[in-house]
Scaffold this active site. Sequence first.
Site, short mmCIF file in Angstrom:
data_model
loop_
_atom_site.label_atom_id
_atom_site.label_comp_id
_atom_site.label_asym_id
_atom_site.label_seq_id
_atom_site.Cartn_x
_atom_site.Cartn_y
_atom_site.Cartn_z
N HIS A 232 0.82 -1.20 -0.06
CA HIS A 232 -0.05 -0.32 -0.26
C HIS A 232 0.55 1.34 0.26
O HIS A 232 1.13 1.76 0.87
CB HIS A 232 -1.16 -0.24 1.27
CG HIS A 232 -0.36 -0.69 2.30
ND1 HIS A 232 0.40 -0.36 3.56
CD2 HIS A 232 -1.14 -1.00 3.48
CE1 HIS A 232 1.10 -0.30 4.25
NE2 HIS A 232 -0.40 -1.27 4.52
N ASP A 305 -5.86 -3.19 0.28
CA ASP A 305 -5.75 -3.99 1.68
C ASP A 305 -7.35 -3.63 2.16
O ASP A 305 -7.87 -3.16 2.60
CB ASP A 305 -4.97 -2.54 2.17
CG ASP A 305 -4.68 -2.14 3.27
OD1 ASP A 305 -4.63 -3.07 4.01
OD2 ASP A 305 -4.29 -1.21 4.27
#
Length: 426
Positions: A232, A305
Amino acid sequence: MKILIQNGHVVDPLTGVDEVCDVLVRDTDIEKVEKNLQAEADRVIDASGCYVMPGFIDLHVHLRDPGLTQKETLSTGGMAAARGGVTTVCAMPNTKPVIDTKEKVEEVHRRAKEESLVHVIQLGSMTMGECGEELSDIEGMAQAGCYALSEDGKSVMNAFLFRKAMRKAKENDLLIFSHCEDISMVEGGVMNAGKRAEELGVKGITNSVEDVIVARDILIAKELDATLHLCHCSTADSVRMIKDAKEAGLKVTGEVCPHHFILTDEDIPENNGIWKMNPPLRSKADVEALRQGLKDGVMDVISTDHAPHMMSEKDKPMEQAAFGIVGLETSACLTYTELVEKGVLTVMQMAEKMSYNPAKILHLDKKGSLAPGMDADVVVIDPEAEYVIDPKEFVSKGKNTPFGGKKVKGKVMATVCGGKIVYEAE
C-alpha cells in the site's frame, strides 16, 4: 465440467492475446483459446462486448478469520472476492490469534478449501504474535505454503530483528510483504498532515512516517539480496525509491491501492472515520506520482488492502475510529473507471497489475494467464456497464468505503475460479 466463454475480448499479458476469442475451460484448467471455437460444454457464458481476463490476484486482504469474524469470514470474504473478479487472495496474518505457526497456516488453508469460493493463500507473521520480539515459526509456515511473511498493520520496528526475519525468509524461499510505518513518528495522527488536517482540527501523519521504513527495508533487502514487496504505497518518495531500487537491480516490487490513486486528503469532507485509512489519503502530488508510477511500470501491482470493520467502529470521529476500508468488490470498477477510461493504463496494463504481475511475484506459475494449461481462473468484465457503488449491496460484512454513491464503469459479470462459476451478475 466444461465451460465455454464465447465472443469475449481476451486480454492476456503472458501470451499477448488482445482480441475477440473463445475460451474453453475443462475441469480446473484452460484447455483452448481460439476464435470461433466449436465445442460442447456444460455451461456457456456469452461474453459479447466484455473483456475476458485472468482472474485477479489480490496480494493484500484482511479476511479477519480466525477470531474477528464479526468483521469478515473466509466465506464472506471469498464471496466478496468472487463478486469483484478476484480469484486468489493473500490473507494477512493479523488475525486473532496472529498466524505465526505452521499449524495455524495449515488450519486456515484447510478451512478455506471448504468455506471460500476463491483460493486463499494465508501469509505468516514475521514475529510471534506480531509483538516484534521474537521470530515466528518461519520454516514451518513456509512448509505450510504461506508464500510470504508480513507484519501488516504495523512494522517490525527493530531493524536487527527485521533483517533476521528477512534472512530467514530468503533461506525458505519466502517473500517479505512490508507495511512501512515508523510508529514512533505517528504521534496520534489520523489523516495526512497538511492544510486539510489543520482545517479539521486533527493530528496529521507525515509522508516520512512511510518513507523512512521504505528506505530502511530497501537497504536491508539490498544487503541480503532478498526479495521485498512494499505494501500500500502512498507517497511520491516511495515511488521514487522503488524506481531507484529497480534501476539498481534490486528485487523490489510495490503495490498501490485504488483509494490511494484516486482520492486525496482534500476530498475528505468531514471528520468521520469512514475516511480513516492507513496509510492515509495523501496530497494531489502524491496521487499523481502513484498514477505515473503505475503507468510507467515502476509500481507493479494494484491491491486493495481490504480491511472490513463494523460500522460502529467507523461511523465516529477519526480520532476514535478504526483504520481501513473495504475494496474487494470495487477494485476492478475503480481501476477501470479511473485509470483505463482516463487513459492512464491500457486494459492490458490493468490485467498486468491485477493478474499477471501478482502471479509473477508469488511465483504462481499456473496463474495470471489464460494460456492453455493454466489454472481456470477467469473474470469477465463489461466495460460499458455503468452503475453506482452501493455499500448496502456488498456481500462482504464490511460496508466501510468512501466510494458509496460513486458512478463507475467496468462491471464484473462472471468469475470462474478453479473451473467453477463462483459469481454471475444478475
